[in-house]
Design an enzyme around this catalytic site. Sequence first.
Site, PDB file in Angstrom:
ATOM      1  N   HIS A 241      -1.483  -0.092  -9.846  1.00  0.00           N
ATOM      2  CA  HIS A 241      -2.193  -0.975  -8.895  1.00  0.00           C
ATOM      3  C   HIS A 241      -2.719  -2.233  -9.617  1.00  0.00           C
ATOM      4  O   HIS A 241      -3.910  -2.527  -9.595  1.00  0.00           O
ATOM      5  CB  HIS A 241      -3.343  -0.236  -8.207  1.00  0.00           C
ATOM      6  CG  HIS A 241      -3.760  -0.893  -6.920  1.00  0.00           C
ATOM      7  ND1 HIS A 241      -4.158  -0.209  -5.807  1.00  0.00           N
ATOM      8  CD2 HIS A 241      -3.846  -2.211  -6.566  1.00  0.00           C
ATOM      9  CE1 HIS A 241      -4.469  -1.038  -4.832  1.00  0.00           C
ATOM     10  NE2 HIS A 241      -4.282  -2.275  -5.279  1.00  0.00           N
TER      11      HIS A 241
ATOM     12  N   ARG B 124       0.856  -1.190   0.000  1.00  0.00           N
ATOM     13  CA  ARG B 124       0.000   0.000   0.000  1.00  0.00           C
ATOM     14  C   ARG B 124       0.894   1.242   0.000  1.00  0.00           C
ATOM     15  O   ARG B 124       1.980   1.242   0.616  1.00  0.00           O
ATOM     16  CB  ARG B 124      -0.899   0.029   1.241  1.00  0.00           C
ATOM     17  CG  ARG B 124      -2.122  -0.877   1.143  1.00  0.00           C
ATOM     18  CD  ARG B 124      -3.127  -0.403   0.089  1.00  0.00           C
ATOM     19  NE  ARG B 124      -4.329  -1.204   0.035  1.00  0.00           N
ATOM     20  CZ  ARG B 124      -4.570  -2.182  -0.835  1.00  0.00           C
ATOM     21  NH1 ARG B 124      -3.657  -2.515  -1.728  1.00  0.00           N
ATOM     22  NH2 ARG B 124      -5.726  -2.820  -0.833  1.00  0.00           N
TER      23      ARG B 124
HETATM   24  N1  LIG Z   1      -1.163  -4.216  -5.196  1.00  0.00           N
HETATM   25  C1  LIG Z   1      -2.117  -5.109  -5.237  1.00  0.00           C
HETATM   26  O1  LIG Z   1      -2.658  -5.401  -6.310  1.00  0.00           O
HETATM   27  C2  LIG Z   1      -2.544  -5.802  -3.960  1.00  0.00           C
HETATM   28  C3  LIG Z   1      -3.414  -6.889  -4.042  1.00  0.00           C
HETATM   29  C4  LIG Z   1      -3.763  -7.536  -2.860  1.00  0.00           C
HETATM   30  C5  LIG Z   1      -3.259  -7.105  -1.639  1.00  0.00           C
HETATM   31  N2  LIG Z   1      -2.426  -6.044  -1.602  1.00  0.00           N
HETATM   32  C6  LIG Z   1      -1.872  -5.582  -0.311  1.00  0.00           C
HETATM   33  O2  LIG Z   1      -1.145  -6.638   0.288  1.00  0.00           O
HETATM   34  C7  LIG Z   1      -1.358  -6.565   1.711  1.00  0.00           C
HETATM   35  C8  LIG Z   1      -1.002  -7.886   2.362  1.00  0.00           C
HETATM   36  O3  LIG Z   1      -1.995  -8.849   2.049  1.00  0.00           O
HETATM   37  P1  LIG Z   1      -2.062 -10.247   2.825  1.00  0.00           P
HETATM   38  O4  LIG Z   1      -3.248 -10.956   2.336  1.00  0.00           O
HETATM   39  O5  LIG Z   1      -0.742 -10.931   2.767  1.00  0.00           O
HETATM   40  O6  LIG Z   1      -2.291  -9.731   4.318  1.00  0.00           O
HETATM   41  P2  LIG Z   1      -2.209 -10.574   5.670  1.00  0.00           P
HETATM   42  O7  LIG Z   1      -2.374 -12.027   5.390  1.00  0.00           O
HETATM   43  O8  LIG Z   1      -3.128  -9.905   6.620  1.00  0.00           O
HETATM   44  O9  LIG Z   1      -0.700 -10.378   6.146  1.00  0.00           O
HETATM   45  C9  LIG Z   1      -0.235  -9.187   6.643  1.00  0.00           C
HETATM   46  C10 LIG Z   1       1.182  -9.407   7.145  1.00  0.00           C
HETATM   47  O10 LIG Z   1       1.705  -8.140   7.608  1.00  0.00           O
HETATM   48  C11 LIG Z   1       2.186  -8.310   8.928  1.00  0.00           C
HETATM   49  N3  LIG Z   1       2.027  -7.078   9.705  1.00  0.00           N
HETATM   50  C12 LIG Z   1       0.891  -6.379   9.929  1.00  0.00           C
HETATM   51  N4  LIG Z   1       1.144  -5.330  10.728  1.00  0.00           N
HETATM   52  C13 LIG Z   1       2.468  -5.380  11.019  1.00  0.00           C
HETATM   53  C14 LIG Z   1       3.330  -4.595  11.807  1.00  0.00           C
HETATM   54  N5  LIG Z   1       2.879  -3.516  12.459  1.00  0.00           N
HETATM   55  N6  LIG Z   1       4.623  -4.947  11.887  1.00  0.00           N
HETATM   56  C15 LIG Z   1       5.080  -6.035  11.232  1.00  0.00           C
HETATM   57  N7  LIG Z   1       4.317  -6.834  10.459  1.00  0.00           N
HETATM   58  C16 LIG Z   1       3.020  -6.501  10.362  1.00  0.00           C
HETATM   59  C17 LIG Z   1       1.348  -9.418   9.521  1.00  0.00           C
HETATM   60  O11 LIG Z   1       2.021  -9.949  10.640  1.00  0.00           O
HETATM   61  P3  LIG Z   1       1.424 -11.208  11.444  1.00  0.00           P
HETATM   62  O12 LIG Z   1       1.685 -12.395  10.528  1.00  0.00           O
HETATM   63  O13 LIG Z   1       2.239 -11.255  12.679  1.00  0.00           O
HETATM   64  O14 LIG Z   1      -0.037 -10.949  11.643  1.00  0.00           O
HETATM   65  C18 LIG Z   1       1.260 -10.363   8.337  1.00  0.00           C
HETATM   66  O15 LIG Z   1       2.406 -11.166   8.256  1.00  0.00           O
HETATM   67  C19 LIG Z   1      -2.835  -6.183   1.812  1.00  0.00           C
HETATM   68  O16 LIG Z   1      -3.130  -5.610   3.068  1.00  0.00           O
HETATM   69  C20 LIG Z   1      -2.971  -5.176   0.689  1.00  0.00           C
HETATM   70  O17 LIG Z   1      -2.666  -3.892   1.206  1.00  0.00           O
HETATM   71  C21 LIG Z   1      -2.065  -5.368  -2.736  1.00  0.00           C
END
Ligand SMILES: NC(=O)c1ccc[n+]([C@@H]2O[C@H](COP(=O)([O-])OP(=O)(O)OC[C@H]3O[C@@H](n4cnc5c(N)ncnc54)[C@H](OP(=O)(O)O)[C@@H]3O)[C@@H](O)[C@H]2O)c1
Length: 308
Positions: free
Chosen positions: A271, A223
């Site tokens: 994006h 993001r």
């Molecule tokens: N560009 C695009 O097309 C696109 C598409 C889809 C998603 N995205 C982005 O990708 C992001 C990640 O998706 P996801 O499904 O992998 O999310 P997720 O499964 O919720 O994983 C988030 C990860 O970030 C870690 N995290 C959160 N807060 C943190 C902090 N303060 N310090 C350190 N680590 C932290 C979490 O740690 P824990 O494991 O300890 O909970 C987890 O490992 C989404 O939120 C979205 O913004 C972008």
Amino acid sequence: MINVQFSARSERWETYGAPLRKAFAEAGIEADLRRDHAPELVDYVVYAPNGPLTDFSHYTSCKAVLSLWAGVEAIIGNQTLTLPLCRMVDPGLTAGMVEWVTGHVLRYHLDIDSSIAQQDRWQPVVLPLAQERPVTVLGLGALGQACANTLAHLGFPVTGWSRSPKQLKSLNCQHGAAGLRQALSTAKIVVLLLPDTPATNNILNVETLARLPYGARIINPGRGPLIDDGALLAALDSGHIAHATLDVFRVEPLPAEHPYWAHPKVTVTPHIAAETRPITAAQVIAENIRRGEAGEPYLHLVDRQLGY
Ligand SMILES: NC(=O)c1ccc[n+]([C@@H]2O[C@H](COP(=O)([O-])OP(=O)(O)OC[C@H]3O[C@@H](n4cnc5c(N)ncnc54)[C@H](OP(=O)(O)O)[C@@H]3O)[C@@H](O)[C@H]2O)c1
């Protein structure tokens, strides 16, 4: 009959209607999927933040809101939404992100830009192997882990960083503030796959960018607010950061006057890193409705305190 409200941009109705109905049928769910249910009769909302629905206060018998997006920062602060909120974890979206991240890591690793620029001369170089190019993935969730595993499988030494401690095969797992310093200190390439929360805002800033080795590259499909844009531009201009590939921005579409567009060390993509795929996402939605009806815990339930 279960009333399911579809609330996303109108063109999404064309792509999601049939896959959702098929997935409901396959899961044995008798659902009436529409865009115009009376709010008080709705059992579940299938939701995207750029759709028409912003006020959930009339959805008095709704059991859960099922997001089509992985990132939930645009809905988490909605005061009218107190229902369970599930984010999207879709095998199709994950596969797309793995391909996009791997492609951009390999672009940097193999210096593909130089090969293209030098295609008019015979000037052999020895390219390093993946094992010589440490990569750090910030965020070890559904997307971060999938990308980190693929990169590790290709031979990159991969460090991953998350909020909570983890032990994952083939990855050097770090967490917390000290872990971030360690994870950044070795990274030749950094991939950001964190959610947008107050705790991750500007996680790459003047201080953390300075911890990266000279000449590091940054890939952000997470993001926009994860990066302090001014600090990144300064680090690119000084040469400390060699290049950045940015898919997401604080303001989208990226405004025409934004310095990233014309910067020679920045690649902007609109994006597009990973899109939710209707067929696989519909199966996830159907499974969550099945769970809701069976009284089982929802998959991918958002923690409102943590913001993701
Ligand atoms: N560009 C695009 O097309 C696109 C598409 C889809 C998603 N995205 C982005 O990708 C992001 C990640 O998706 P996801 O499904 O992998 O999310 P997720 O499964 O919720 O994983 C988030 C990860 O970030 C870690 N995290 C959160 N807060 C943190 C902090 N303060 N310090 C350190 N680590 C932290 C979490 O740690 P824990 O494991 O300890 O909970 C987890 O490992 C989404 O939120 C979205 O913004 C972008």
